[in-house]
Design a protein around this motif. Structure first.
Motif, mmCIF file in Angstrom:
data_model
loop_
_atom_site.group_PDB
_atom_site.id
_atom_site.type_symbol
_atom_site.label_atom_id
_atom_site.label_comp_id
_atom_site.label_asym_id
_atom_site.label_seq_id
_atom_site.Cartn_x
_atom_site.Cartn_y
_atom_site.Cartn_z
ATOM 1 N N ASN A 1 44.703 41.521 37.805
ATOM 2 C CA ASN A 1 45.853 40.655 37.726
ATOM 3 C C ASN A 1 46.215 40.609 35.944
ATOM 4 O O ASN A 1 46.520 39.310 35.523
ATOM 5 C CB ASN A 1 45.441 39.169 37.993
ATOM 6 N N GLY A 2 46.094 41.731 35.619
ATOM 7 C CA GLY A 2 46.404 41.576 34.046
ATOM 8 C C GLY A 2 45.453 42.839 33.179
ATOM 9 O O GLY A 2 44.982 43.747 33.630
ATOM 10 N N PHE A 3 45.099 42.178 31.917
ATOM 11 C CA PHE A 3 44.438 42.886 30.935
ATOM 12 C C PHE A 3 43.322 42.197 30.417
ATOM 13 O O PHE A 3 43.521 40.879 29.867
ATOM 14 C CB PHE A 3 45.420 43.643 29.969
ATOM 15 N N ILE A 4 42.385 42.741 29.872
ATOM 16 C CA ILE A 4 41.435 42.077 28.944
ATOM 17 C C ILE A 4 41.390 42.890 27.780
ATOM 18 O O ILE A 4 41.158 44.281 27.856
ATOM 19 C CB ILE A 4 40.051 41.839 29.623
ATOM 20 N N ASN B 1 42.450 23.601 32.429
ATOM 21 C CA ASN B 1 43.241 23.313 31.259
ATOM 22 C C ASN B 1 43.947 24.390 30.444
ATOM 23 O O ASN B 1 44.918 24.039 29.757
ATOM 24 C CB ASN B 1 42.105 22.506 30.037
ATOM 25 N N VAL B 2 43.410 25.484 30.785
ATOM 26 C CA VAL B 2 44.144 26.877 30.024
ATOM 27 C C VAL B 2 44.842 27.427 31.255
ATOM 28 O O VAL B 2 45.911 27.137 31.904
ATOM 29 C CB VAL B 2 43.373 27.518 29.300
ATOM 30 N N TYR B 3 44.047 28.371 31.868
ATOM 31 C CA TYR B 3 44.658 29.307 32.845
ATOM 32 C C TYR B 3 43.588 29.565 33.928
ATOM 33 O O TYR B 3 42.506 29.909 33.671
ATOM 34 C CB TYR B 3 45.134 30.518 32.715
ATOM 35 N N ASP B 4 43.786 29.479 35.286
ATOM 36 C CA ASP B 4 42.817 30.014 36.242
ATOM 37 C C ASP B 4 42.743 31.606 36.174
ATOM 38 O O ASP B 4 43.668 32.093 36.996
ATOM 39 C CB ASP B 4 43.185 29.266 37.678
ATOM 40 N N LEU B 5 42.204 32.329 35.604
ATOM 41 C CA LEU B 5 42.048 33.467 35.385
ATOM 42 C C LEU B 5 41.562 34.244 36.940
ATOM 43 O O LEU B 5 41.406 35.683 36.967
ATOM 44 C CB LEU B 5 41.072 33.931 34.362
ATOM 45 N N ARG B 6 41.214 33.399 37.901
ATOM 46 C CA ARG B 6 40.662 34.135 38.984
ATOM 47 C C ARG B 6 42.203 34.304 39.941
ATOM 48 O O ARG B 6 41.953 34.880 40.916
ATOM 49 C CB ARG B 6 39.993 33.129 39.792
ATOM 50 N N ASN B 7 43.346 33.767 39.420
ATOM 51 C CA ASN B 7 44.442 33.666 40.309
ATOM 52 C C ASN B 7 44.970 35.039 40.599
ATOM 53 O O ASN B 7 45.613 35.637 39.453
ATOM 54 C CB ASN B 7 45.510 32.552 39.832
ATOM 55 N N GLU B 8 45.171 35.598 41.825
ATOM 56 C CA GLU B 8 45.618 36.972 41.842
ATOM 57 C C GLU B 8 46.910 37.069 41.808
ATOM 58 O O GLU B 8 47.588 38.069 41.804
ATOM 59 C CB GLU B 8 45.124 37.666 43.137
ATOM 60 N N LEU C 1 40.562 46.482 41.742
ATOM 61 C CA LEU C 1 39.769 45.975 40.778
ATOM 62 C C LEU C 1 39.465 44.638 40.422
ATOM 63 O O LEU C 1 39.796 43.844 41.449
ATOM 64 C CB LEU C 1 40.875 46.224 39.460
ATOM 65 N N SER C 2 38.613 44.145 39.793
ATOM 66 C CA SER C 2 37.994 42.887 39.412
ATOM 67 C C SER C 2 39.464 41.898 38.941
ATOM 68 O O SER C 2 39.901 42.468 37.981
ATOM 69 C CB SER C 2 36.899 42.658 38.623
ATOM 70 N N ASN C 3 39.468 40.634 39.270
ATOM 71 C CA ASN C 3 40.404 39.866 38.512
ATOM 72 C C ASN C 3 39.958 39.639 37.181
ATOM 73 O O ASN C 3 38.730 39.868 36.813
ATOM 74 C CB ASN C 3 40.685 38.589 39.128
ATOM 75 N N ALA C 4 40.590 38.935 36.120
ATOM 76 C CA ALA C 4 39.982 38.868 34.814
ATOM 77 C C ALA C 4 38.870 37.877 34.681
ATOM 78 O O ALA C 4 37.908 38.335 33.893
ATOM 79 C CB ALA C 4 41.144 37.911 34.213
ATOM 80 N N TRP C 5 38.954 36.783 35.806
ATOM 81 C CA TRP C 5 37.396 35.991 35.504
ATOM 82 C C TRP C 5 36.374 36.750 35.816
ATOM 83 O O TRP C 5 35.374 36.728 35.130
ATOM 84 C CB TRP C 5 37.618 34.613 36.181
ATOM 85 N N ILE D 1 34.139 18.177 43.007
ATOM 86 C CA ILE D 1 33.963 19.866 43.077
ATOM 87 C C ILE D 1 33.441 20.260 41.653
ATOM 88 O O ILE D 1 33.706 19.539 40.703
ATOM 89 C CB ILE D 1 35.382 20.287 43.253
ATOM 90 N N VAL D 2 32.799 21.512 41.497
ATOM 91 C CA VAL D 2 32.308 22.112 40.461
ATOM 92 C C VAL D 2 33.430 22.833 39.993
ATOM 93 O O VAL D 2 34.207 23.819 40.853
ATOM 94 C CB VAL D 2 31.288 22.906 40.848
ATOM 95 N N THR D 3 34.079 22.865 38.991
ATOM 96 C CA THR D 3 35.220 23.668 38.206
ATOM 97 C C THR D 3 34.939 24.050 36.979
ATOM 98 O O THR D 3 33.816 23.700 36.322
ATOM 99 C CB THR D 3 36.391 23.087 38.297
ATOM 100 N N ASN D 4 35.808 24.906 36.367
ATOM 101 C CA ASN D 4 35.719 25.388 34.988
ATOM 102 C C ASN D 4 36.796 24.487 34.025
ATOM 103 O O ASN D 4 37.860 24.497 34.683
ATOM 104 C CB ASN D 4 35.775 26.885 34.835
#
Length: 497
Positions: A317-320, A225-232, A162-166, A217-220
């Motif tokens: 890594n969860g649900f949307i 500041n909230v959560y890195d939704l890429r984190n598996e 599955l794709s991660n949340a991001w 670096i380029v970041t979001n």
């Protein structure tokens, strides 16, 4: 003589017992499980109920991986579980490799040992949830089958990649456009020296000089500041609002985010952040049948109603959850602000329109005290005998909203001035501003002796939202030690609704 004979007999008996124990241990070691003579690849190949998975192992080349001397746990789907496998996965080498790898872990996991939920990493780079005889949504129907290089678990369902949340936010066609566009607009280039190449040292400041292009670096901003939704490794739940629901929430909070210039774009940008930052929580939250409330990272109550769920998207890594309504109340979003008085940014002296920095560290005391009203210890700041009129302490306060009446309170313990009262001022923007409706003239509030209670300083309403607002605590317009002290434990700004 009798003693020596007894000793001899005792040693003889002990030796016999030892030899008997060794024989039993040898007999134990002589018992072998035939499965231990086969590696995981061979075991799977020999099981007719796993023939389809065995074919996929060969086609992907992972049969050779599972024949190696490394240790693995394989979650092998039965033939029935693979009956619905998408042919497009089998015909695409990259997809097939990822699919097969998602059923292989690089350590041994026995069901009896996993008594609490674990996130285990698979060869695909994804993580699966493991607890006893369940892995993700699959049940282990044949457990803990030994092999020479690990353990085989037979499962009744596939473990899809599955794709991660991001990634799902970016690529899933079911994601509404408005919130997605805003979250994807939060990419920024930020200063980061982790991988920077140092090329010198600034002779004036002594700070390192980095090779251009390597120190950022380029970041979001949502990742940072909230959560890195890429984190598996971790799990998250993201609530994505339909366009109508997103616009409804924006319009609700725009009045509280009005800018100084009333620029519509700036107001929308501030309101968008205020809405979006609370729409993700840590953990894989499953929406129940009844309306529930979750707490965001920033302790904001977010109501979640199952009837408002338009679509559920399971991620690696969860649900949307796509929602047509998430009605967060302003009183829950706009929370009291507490400023610990000892955490200030600098000391200054106000003179006319200027406010000049000044060092008064030698007259500054950080005191540990006990409050008999709250029955708690606290630390405050006390600046005494500093010799300056209108000395002030600067605080930087984040996210102060417009069109909200704030009541200001402080705890200021005057237990050092021989019972003499003095006055100090709380102000926004400039140190001498009459920001609050206060008790005394010229915006000053009297600090009586030995008062441990929280005191109402006054109230104010700001015309414009401030992402960072300067706030000052200013001493009296006097150079006399007894008249111009500064003291404070904390300041609390409480929004009124």
């Amino acid at each position: 003589m009798r003693t020596n004979i007894n000793r001899f007999l005792f040693c003889l008996a002990l030796s016999g017992a030892f030899l008997l124990g060794c024989k039993k241990w040898d007999d134990h070691n002589a018992i072998t499980d035939p499965a231990l003579n086969k590696n995981l690849s061979e075991q799977i190949k020999d099981d007719t109920n796993l023939s389809k998975f065995s074919e996929l192992l060969v086609k992907s080349g992972y049969d050779k991986v599972l024949a190696s001397s490394k240790t693995f746990t394989v979650y092998a789907p039965t033939n029935a579980a693979l009956a619905s496998l998408d042919p497009a996965i089998v015909s695409d080498t990259a997809k097939l490799n990822a699919f097969v790898a998602n059923h292989i872990a690089t350590q041994t996991y026995f069901t009896s040992a996993v008594t609490t939920p674990q996130r285990i990493q698979m060869l695909s780079g994804k993580y699966e949830n493991l607890l006893n005889k369940t892995v993700d949504e699959a049940t282990i129907v044949q457990a803990d089958r030994y092999a020479s290089n690990g353990v085989l678990q037979v499962v009744d369902k596939m473990l899809p990649v599955l794709s991660n949340a991001w990634d799902a936010l970016q690529s899933n066609s079911a994601i509404p456009a408005a919130q997605k566009a805003y979250m994807l607009s939060l990419f920024r280039k930020v200063f980061d020296t982790k991988n920077a190449v140092q090329v010198g040292v600034d002779p004036t400041t002594g700070l390192p000089i980095y090779q251009p292009g390597t120190d950022s670096i380029v970041t979001n901003l949502f990742w940072r500041n909230v959560y890195d939704l890429r984190n598996e490794e971790k799990q998250y739940t993201l609530f994505v609002l339909t366009d109508a629901a997103w616009n409804s929430e924006l319009n609700k909070f725009k009045p509280y985010c009005a800018t100084v210039t009333n620029n519509p774009d700036s107001t929308t940008a501030f309101a968008s952040w205020i809405v979006a930052k609370d729409l993700a929580i840590e953990g894989a939250y499953k929406v129940s049948a009844a309306t529930d409330t979750v707490l965001s990272k920033f302790n904001v109550k977010v109501p979640v109603n199952k009837a408002a769920v338009v679509q559920t998207i399971k991620t690696s890594n969860g649900f949307i959850y796509v929602m047509d309504k998430v009605d967060v109340q302003p009183k829950d979003k706009i929370q009291p602000i507490v400023i610990e008085a000892e955490n200030y940014s600098g000391t200054y002296v106000a003179s006319g329109s200027a406010n000049d920095a000044i060092d008064r560290r030698s007259n500054t005391y950080f005191r540990d005290r006990y409050n008999p009203v709250t029955n708690a210890y606290f630390r405050d700041v006390n600046i005494y005998n500093h010799g300056k009129a209108q000395l002030n302490i600067l605080y930087r306060v984040n996210n102060v909203f417009s069109n909200v009446k704030y009541k200001a309170y402080w705890v200021a313990l005057n237990d050092f001035n021989g019972g003499t009262t003095f006055s100090q001022k709380l102000a926004f923007g400039t140190p001498l501003a009459n920001t609050f409706t206060l008790q005394n003239t010229n915006g000053y509030t009297t600090v009586p002796a030995n008062v441990y209670d929280e005191v109402l300083v006054g109230e104010t309403t700001l015309p414009a939202y401030q992402s960072v607002l300067n706030m000052y605590l200013t001493s009296a317009n006097s150079t006399t030690a007894a008249a111009n002290p500064l003291v404070c434990d904390y300041i609390r700004l409480v929004p009124q609704f």
